[in-house]
Motif scaffolding. Structure first.
Motif, PDB file in Angstrom:
ATOM      1  N   VAL A  48      43.708  47.571  37.417  1.00 22.81           N
ATOM      2  CA  VAL A  48      44.712  46.925  38.263  1.00 22.81           C
ATOM      3  C   VAL A  48      45.487  48.044  38.943  1.00 22.81           C
ATOM      4  N   ILE A  54      44.894  43.166  43.191  1.00 23.12           N
ATOM      5  CA  ILE A  54      44.407  42.231  42.176  1.00 23.12           C
ATOM      6  C   ILE A  54      44.508  40.786  42.657  1.00 23.12           C
ATOM      7  N   LEU A  93      48.049  41.372  36.408  1.00 23.29           N
ATOM      8  CA  LEU A  93      46.792  40.712  36.070  1.00 23.29           C
ATOM      9  C   LEU A  93      47.039  39.253  35.706  1.00 23.29           C
TER      10      LEU A  93
END
Length: 284
Positions: A48, A54, A93
Motif C-alpha cells: 500500500v 490502493i 487498505l
C-alpha cells in the motif's frame, strides 16, 4: 518406501492431516469461502503506497477479485528498501476494501503487529520469511481471524504442514496454505521455481485449502497468467496475484505485477477454466 515416508509425516501432523479430518476445511474470509469446491482470487498491490493507489486498484478489480491484498508492513531483503506505511497503510487498505465490498488480507511480520492487524483486517498473512517463526505462528493461532500461511522459499512441504500444525494447535483452524515458489536452479530467468506438484500432494495430506501465488513464484508478470491457470488445473483452491496500475512505478515488486485490465482478463479465463474443470469432475 514412499508409504513409509508419508506415514512418518502423518505422525507429526495431527490436526492438519486428512486422517484427523477427512472432509475439506472451508475457510471463510469476510463473505468469501475458500476450499471445499470454493475458489478465491486474492489480488492487489505488493505494498500500500498511498490512498489514491490502493483505492484505484480496489475499484478496478472489485468485480473480479474476491479478496483485496496489500502490504502495510513489508519485509524487504535490503534495509534501505521501502518498508511499507505501517499502521497508516493498514488503515488505507481497510478503507479501500470496505469502499468496494472486498475483505482484505495483509502480512504481519512480528507478534507486536498481530493484534493491531487482527482488529481491522479479515485475514492475517504469514509470509515466506516467517513461516518458521513459531512464536508468531502461536500468536496468530490465538486469534479468531483466518490465516494465509505461505511456504518458505527453502522449506519442504513437511515443514509447511508442521508450521500449519502450530497454528491449529494454538486454536485457530481457519488456515489456508499458499505455494509461492522455492529456490532451485532457475538462475536469473525466474525469481523462484513454482512447485505446482505441491498442490495435489498437500491436498492429499491435509484438509486445509491450498492456493498458489504465481507472482512471487516467477517474478515475471508475463508468466503469471499461464501458471495461474496451471494452478487451478492441478487442484488449487485459488490464486494470489499482485496487481498494480503503474507497475513501472511500484515501490516494490513491479516486474511481477499485472495491470488491472490484464488481471480482469485473467480472472475471466480462470472462471471459464473452473467451469470446465468442475463439469469434467462432475461427469466422472
Amino acid at each position: 518406501m514412499e508409504l513409509e515416508k508419508e506415514a512418518a509425516v502423518l505422525e507429526s501432523i495431527r490436526l492438519v492431516s486428512r486422517e484427523y479430518k477427512p472432509e475439506d476445511t472451508v475457510v471463510t474470509v469476510g463473505n468469501v469461502k475458500i476450499g471445499g469446491g470454493h475458489r478465491a482470487y486474492i489480488a492487489g498491490p505488493c505494498s500500500v503506497e498511498d490512498e489514491g493507489q490502493i483505492l484505484e486498484i480496489a475499484e478496478l478489480i472489485s468485480d473480479c477479485a474476491h479478496i483485496l491484498r496489500g502490504g502495510a508492513f513489508k519485509p524487504r531483503t535490503s534495509p534501505y528498501s521501502f518498508q511499507g506505511l505501517g499502521e497508516e497503510g493498514l488503515r488505507l487498505l481497510v478503507k479501500a476494501g470496505s469502499s468496494f465490498g472486498l475483505p482484505v488480507v495483509t502480512e504481519v511480520l512480528s507478534e507486536a503487529e498481530v493484534e493491531l492487524a487482527a482488529a481491522h483486517v479479515d485475514m492475517l498473512q504469514i509470509g515466506a520469511r516467517n513461516m518458521q517463526n513459531y512464536a508468531l505462528l502461536k500468536k496468530v493461532g490465538a486469534q479468531s481471524k483466518p490465516v494465509l500461511l505461505k511456504r518458505g522459499f527453502a522449506a519442504t512441504m513437511e515443514e509447511l504442514l508442521l508450521s500449519a500444525e502450530y497454528i491449529l494447535a494454538a486454536g485457530n483452524s481457519q488456515v489456508v496454505l499458499c505455494e509461492r515458489g522455492i529456490r532451485t536452479f532457475s538462475g536469473s530467468l525466474t525469481r523462484f521455481t513454482l512447485d505446482l506438484s505441491a498442490v495435489p500432494i498437500l491436498k492429499q495430506l491435509t484438509h486445509l485449502p491450498v492456493i498458489v501465488d504465481p507472482s512471487h513464484g516467477t517474478g515475471r508478470w508475463n508468466l503469471v497468467e499461464p501458471l495461474a491457470k496451471a494452478a487451478l488445473a492441478v487442484g488449487a483452491d485459488g490464486v494470489m496475484v499482485e496487481v498494480h496500475s503503474h507497475p513501472q512505478e511500484a515501490l516494490s515488486d513491479g516486474p511481477q505485477s499485472l495491470k488491472p485490465d490484464k488481471f480482469r482478463a485473467l480472472a475471466a479465463e480462470l472462471n471459464a477454466l473452473a467451469q470446465f474443470l468442475d463439469g469434467r469432475s462432475g461427469g466422472i
